[in-house]
Design a protein around this motif. Structure first.
Motif, PDB file in Angstrom:
ATOM      1  N   LYS A   1      48.830  96.251   3.869  1.00  0.00           N
ATOM      2  CA  LYS A   1      47.653  95.375   3.831  1.00  0.00           C
ATOM      3  C   LYS A   1      47.692  94.326   4.946  1.00  0.00           C
ATOM      4  O   LYS A   1      46.658  93.875   5.424  1.00  0.00           O
ATOM      5  N   PHE A   2      48.900  93.919   5.365  1.00  0.00           N
ATOM      6  CA  PHE A   2      49.031  92.943   6.447  1.00  0.00           C
ATOM      7  C   PHE A   2      49.131  93.693   7.777  1.00  0.00           C
ATOM      8  O   PHE A   2      50.195  93.807   8.368  1.00  0.00           O
ATOM      9  N   LYS A   3      48.004  94.196   8.231  1.00  0.00           N
ATOM     10  CA  LYS A   3      47.999  94.955   9.484  1.00  0.00           C
ATOM     11  C   LYS A   3      48.116  94.005  10.665  1.00  0.00           C
ATOM     12  O   LYS A   3      47.402  93.004  10.755  1.00  0.00           O
ATOM     13  N   ALA A   4      49.014  94.334  11.577  1.00  0.00           N
ATOM     14  CA  ALA A   4      49.249  93.495  12.744  1.00  0.00           C
ATOM     15  C   ALA A   4      48.037  93.505  13.669  1.00  0.00           C
ATOM     16  O   ALA A   4      47.219  94.430  13.657  1.00  0.00           O
ATOM     17  N   ALA A   5      47.945  92.475  14.506  1.00  0.00           N
ATOM     18  CA  ALA A   5      46.831  92.357  15.452  1.00  0.00           C
ATOM     19  C   ALA A   5      46.668  93.605  16.320  1.00  0.00           C
ATOM     20  O   ALA A   5      45.543  94.090  16.497  1.00  0.00           O
ATOM     21  N   PRO A   6      47.743  94.177  16.881  1.00  0.00           N
ATOM     22  CA  PRO A   6      47.560  95.379  17.707  1.00  0.00           C
ATOM     23  C   PRO A   6      46.959  96.548  16.935  1.00  0.00           C
ATOM     24  O   PRO A   6      46.186  97.337  17.507  1.00  0.00           O
ATOM     25  N   VAL A   7      47.302  96.681  15.652  1.00  0.00           N
ATOM     26  CA  VAL A   7      46.728  97.746  14.836  1.00  0.00           C
ATOM     27  C   VAL A   7      45.221  97.547  14.697  1.00  0.00           C
ATOM     28  O   VAL A   7      44.428  98.481  14.894  1.00  0.00           O
ATOM     29  N   LEU A   8      44.809  96.339  14.379  1.00  0.00           N
ATOM     30  CA  LEU A   8      43.387  96.049  14.218  1.00  0.00           C
ATOM     31  C   LEU A   8      42.621  96.267  15.516  1.00  0.00           C
ATOM     32  O   LEU A   8      41.510  96.817  15.519  1.00  0.00           O
ATOM     33  N   LEU A   9      43.215  95.866  16.626  1.00  0.00           N
ATOM     34  CA  LEU A   9      42.546  96.012  17.917  1.00  0.00           C
ATOM     35  C   LEU A   9      42.444  97.473  18.337  1.00  0.00           C
ATOM     36  O   LEU A   9      41.400  97.916  18.843  1.00  0.00           O
TER      37      LEU A   9
ATOM     38  N   VAL B   1      49.270 100.176  26.210  1.00  0.00           N
ATOM     39  CA  VAL B   1      50.206  99.129  26.602  1.00  0.00           C
ATOM     40  C   VAL B   1      50.993  98.728  25.362  1.00  0.00           C
ATOM     41  O   VAL B   1      50.421  98.556  24.283  1.00  0.00           O
ATOM     42  N   VAL B   2      52.308  98.620  25.508  1.00  0.00           N
ATOM     43  CA  VAL B   2      53.153  98.348  24.344  1.00  0.00           C
ATOM     44  C   VAL B   2      54.264  97.387  24.732  1.00  0.00           C
ATOM     45  O   VAL B   2      54.830  97.471  25.817  1.00  0.00           O
ATOM     46  N   ASN B   3      54.552  96.459  23.826  1.00  0.00           N
ATOM     47  CA  ASN B   3      55.674  95.547  24.045  1.00  0.00           C
ATOM     48  C   ASN B   3      56.625  95.587  22.863  1.00  0.00           C
ATOM     49  O   ASN B   3      56.229  95.921  21.738  1.00  0.00           O
ATOM     50  N   SER B   4      57.881  95.297  23.113  1.00  0.00           N
ATOM     51  CA  SER B   4      58.860  95.141  22.046  1.00  0.00           C
ATOM     52  C   SER B   4      59.429  93.727  22.117  1.00  0.00           C
ATOM     53  O   SER B   4      59.309  93.041  23.127  1.00  0.00           O
ATOM     54  N   GLY B   5      60.028  93.313  21.004  1.00  0.00           N
ATOM     55  CA  GLY B   5      60.592  91.965  20.933  1.00  0.00           C
ATOM     56  C   GLY B   5      59.764  91.008  20.122  1.00  0.00           C
ATOM     57  O   GLY B   5      60.256  89.975  19.664  1.00  0.00           O
ATOM     58  N   CYS B   6      58.488  91.352  19.916  1.00  0.00           N
ATOM     59  CA  CYS B   6      57.594  90.529  19.097  1.00  0.00           C
ATOM     60  C   CYS B   6      56.506  91.436  18.540  1.00  0.00           C
ATOM     61  O   CYS B   6      55.836  92.147  19.293  1.00  0.00           O
ATOM     62  N   ALA B   7      56.336  91.431  17.216  1.00  0.00           N
ATOM     63  CA  ALA B   7      55.388  92.336  16.566  1.00  0.00           C
ATOM     64  C   ALA B   7      53.944  91.850  16.651  1.00  0.00           C
ATOM     65  O   ALA B   7      53.025  92.618  16.392  1.00  0.00           O
ATOM     66  N   ASN B   8      53.730  90.580  16.979  1.00  0.00           N
ATOM     67  CA  ASN B   8      52.384  89.993  16.958  1.00  0.00           C
ATOM     68  C   ASN B   8      51.689  90.337  15.641  1.00  0.00           C
ATOM     69  O   ASN B   8      50.562  90.817  15.610  1.00  0.00           O
ATOM     70  N   SER B   9      52.391  90.079  14.548  1.00  0.00           N
ATOM     71  CA  SER B   9      51.900  90.390  13.214  1.00  0.00           C
ATOM     72  C   SER B   9      51.892  89.132  12.355  1.00  0.00           C
ATOM     73  O   SER B   9      52.800  88.298  12.457  1.00  0.00           O
ATOM     74  N   VAL B  10      50.884  89.023  11.517  1.00  0.00           N
ATOM     75  CA  VAL B  10      50.658  87.838  10.689  1.00  0.00           C
ATOM     76  C   VAL B  10      50.564  86.617  11.607  1.00  0.00           C
ATOM     77  O   VAL B  10      51.222  85.595  11.400  1.00  0.00           O
ATOM     78  N   THR B  11      49.750  86.752  12.623  1.00  0.00           N
ATOM     79  CA  THR B  11      49.562  85.688  13.619  1.00  0.00           C
ATOM     80  C   THR B  11      48.110  85.243  13.715  1.00  0.00           C
ATOM     81  O   THR B  11      47.753  84.485  14.613  1.00  0.00           O
TER      82      THR B  11
END
Length: 441
Positions: free
Chosen positions: A71-79, A96-106
């Motif tokens: 239910k808590f879909k991360a920003a990249p998933v929504l975008l 484009v993909v990054n690791s080190g930070c999920a950008n989730s619940v932000t």
């Protein structure tokens, strides 16, 4: 940078896994180029940012994706979902993909940061609504957007793109978090008309792995032309039998995404559901996805065993899969496997509480449970339960030999139908607790 004992221990074990599972060469689909860089989100110059570009202009690409059910879909998933909905899966040419930070619940800030990432790619390739964005790492922290933007600029201004093995391996490394090895698979196939096509897959994941995916990112790229709705159907079918059939710890994350892009660089008719090649390609994509998904389990955090749970002769595929999932997610089963304890009662218990669609799939008087050796030694199958009755003459010494293997199989025969399903899981060790007890440090 302080390295925890768990990280050091996994780094030592990674040497063997790296040699076993990381290829030294590969074949890659026509019309794609990839790049990676160390943006500084991770320390010590570790690769943490990657870009995939489709360069084929002979026909429009198609894209499909399967996303987390958390239910808590991360920003990249929504975008990324929004991009696919807007384009109907047509003309998506970049990831484009990054690791080190999920950008989730932000919150809104995270959405703005993720959008800035994908817009930078769109601007560099001169095409709107053509980029998917993905992130993996710690939940609840804001992206270091300045570093990521500098990294994207570095990739494009210094033309770090390439098509050779080292570029693809660098991309696979750039998305790792607690992984001990990069996961890269390539295969070539031939259609009945003689045309050859290629599949390349990259994945990351080692913990928070559970059916319906988890902290799992994966890309499958091909140079076949596949109609967009057909590609989505094909990906869902293959994912339900691969990435949704793996379990490390029964935990589900917020960022998981499996994406497939078909750029049509191979000169052959577009494949759709009515094409004579459809079933062949779907089968090959599914088997390919299974190979990639199994690498995630082999890299399970703290794992010492790779376990295939094979459920046969069910009334429905869905019920066979549900039972295999229940066994694979059982903490008691997983710890017994780690302890090399032939405790078949835990397996029966997990079967008994599985939430079946059709209760007739399970008849307690017909069920058979066995351990199966995978090293070719005999007897290969050790029967634990026969027609619902425990085998009182189990050879405990042989059971210990099978459970000492790195690879083994749990075979369940329900005896109520003809459908079957497989799950891939691992054991659960003390090291898993150590790794996840200090993940953020």
């Amino acid at each position: 940078m302080r390295l925890s004992p768990a990280v050091l221990q996994r780094a030592t074990k990674a040497i063997d896994k790296y040699a076993l599972y990381v290829p030294t060469k590969g074949s890659f689909p026509q019309g794609f180029k990839v790049a990676s860089t160390a943006s500084g989100v991770k320390k010590n110059g570790v690769l943490d940012l990657g870009v995939i570009l489709n360069t084929n202009k002979s026909r429009a690409s198609t894209a499909a994706a399967v996303f987390t059910t958390n239910k808590f879909k991360a920003a990249p998933v929504l975008l990324s979902k929004k991009v696919l909905e807007a384009t109907h899966g047509k003309g998506v040419d970049a990831i484009v993909v990054n690791s080190g930070c999920a950008n989730s619940v932000t919150g809104d800030v995270g959405l703005a940061d993720g959008k800035a990432m994908l817009e930078m790619i769109n601007q560099n390739i001169g095409k709107d609504n053509s980029t998917l964005v993905m992130s993996t790492g710690v939940i609840g922290q804001r992206l270091k957007l300045d570093k990521i933007q500098n990294g994207i600029n570095d990739i494009f201004k210094n033309n770090k793109f390439g098509t050779d093995f080292d570029h693809w391996l660098g991309l696979a490394k750039s998305i790792n978090t607690t992984d001990t090895f990069p996961k890269l698979v390539t295969s070539k196939f031939t259609l009945p008309n003689g045309k050859e096509y290629t599949l390349t897959g990259i994945a990351k994941g080692a913990g928070m792995i559970c059916p319906n995916m988890a902290t799992l990112l994966g890309f499958v790229l091909t140079d076949l032309p596949i109609e967009s709705a057909t590609l989505q159907k094909m990906l869902r079918f293959s994912t339900s039998r691969s990435f949704n059939c793996i379990s490390v710890d029964g935990d589900m994350s917020t960022n998981d995404t499996i994406c497939m892009i078909a750029n049509g660089a191979v000169d052959t008719p577009v494949i759709n559901e009515s094409s004579p090649e459809f079933q062949q390609v779907q089968k090959q994509v599914t088997e390919f996805a299974q190979q990639l998904a199994q690498l995630v389990v082999r890299d399970g955090e703290g794992s010492t065993k790779f376990v295939t749970v094979n459920v046969q002769n069910a009334l429905k595929f869905e019920d066979a899969k549900t039972i295999a999932e229940s066994i694979s997610n059982s903490m008691l089963v997983k710890t017994a496997l780690y302890g090399q304890d032939a405790n078949w009662g835990r397996i029966l218990c997990a079967i008994g509480y599985a939430k079946l669609d059709n209760l007739k799939s399970l008849d307690v008087n017909k069920i058979n449970v066995s351990f199966v050796a995978t090293d070719g030694s005999e007897p290969r199958e050790l029967k634990l339960v026969v027609n619902g009755v425990p085998n009182l003459n189990v050879d405990e010494a042989r059971a210990s030999e099978i459970l000492a293997l790195n690879d083994l199989e749990v075979l369940v025969d329900l005896g109520t139908g003809s459908e079957e399903a497989q799950f891939w899981t691992c054991d659960l060790s003390h090291e898993y607790v150590t790794i996840n007890g200090d993940y953020r440090s």
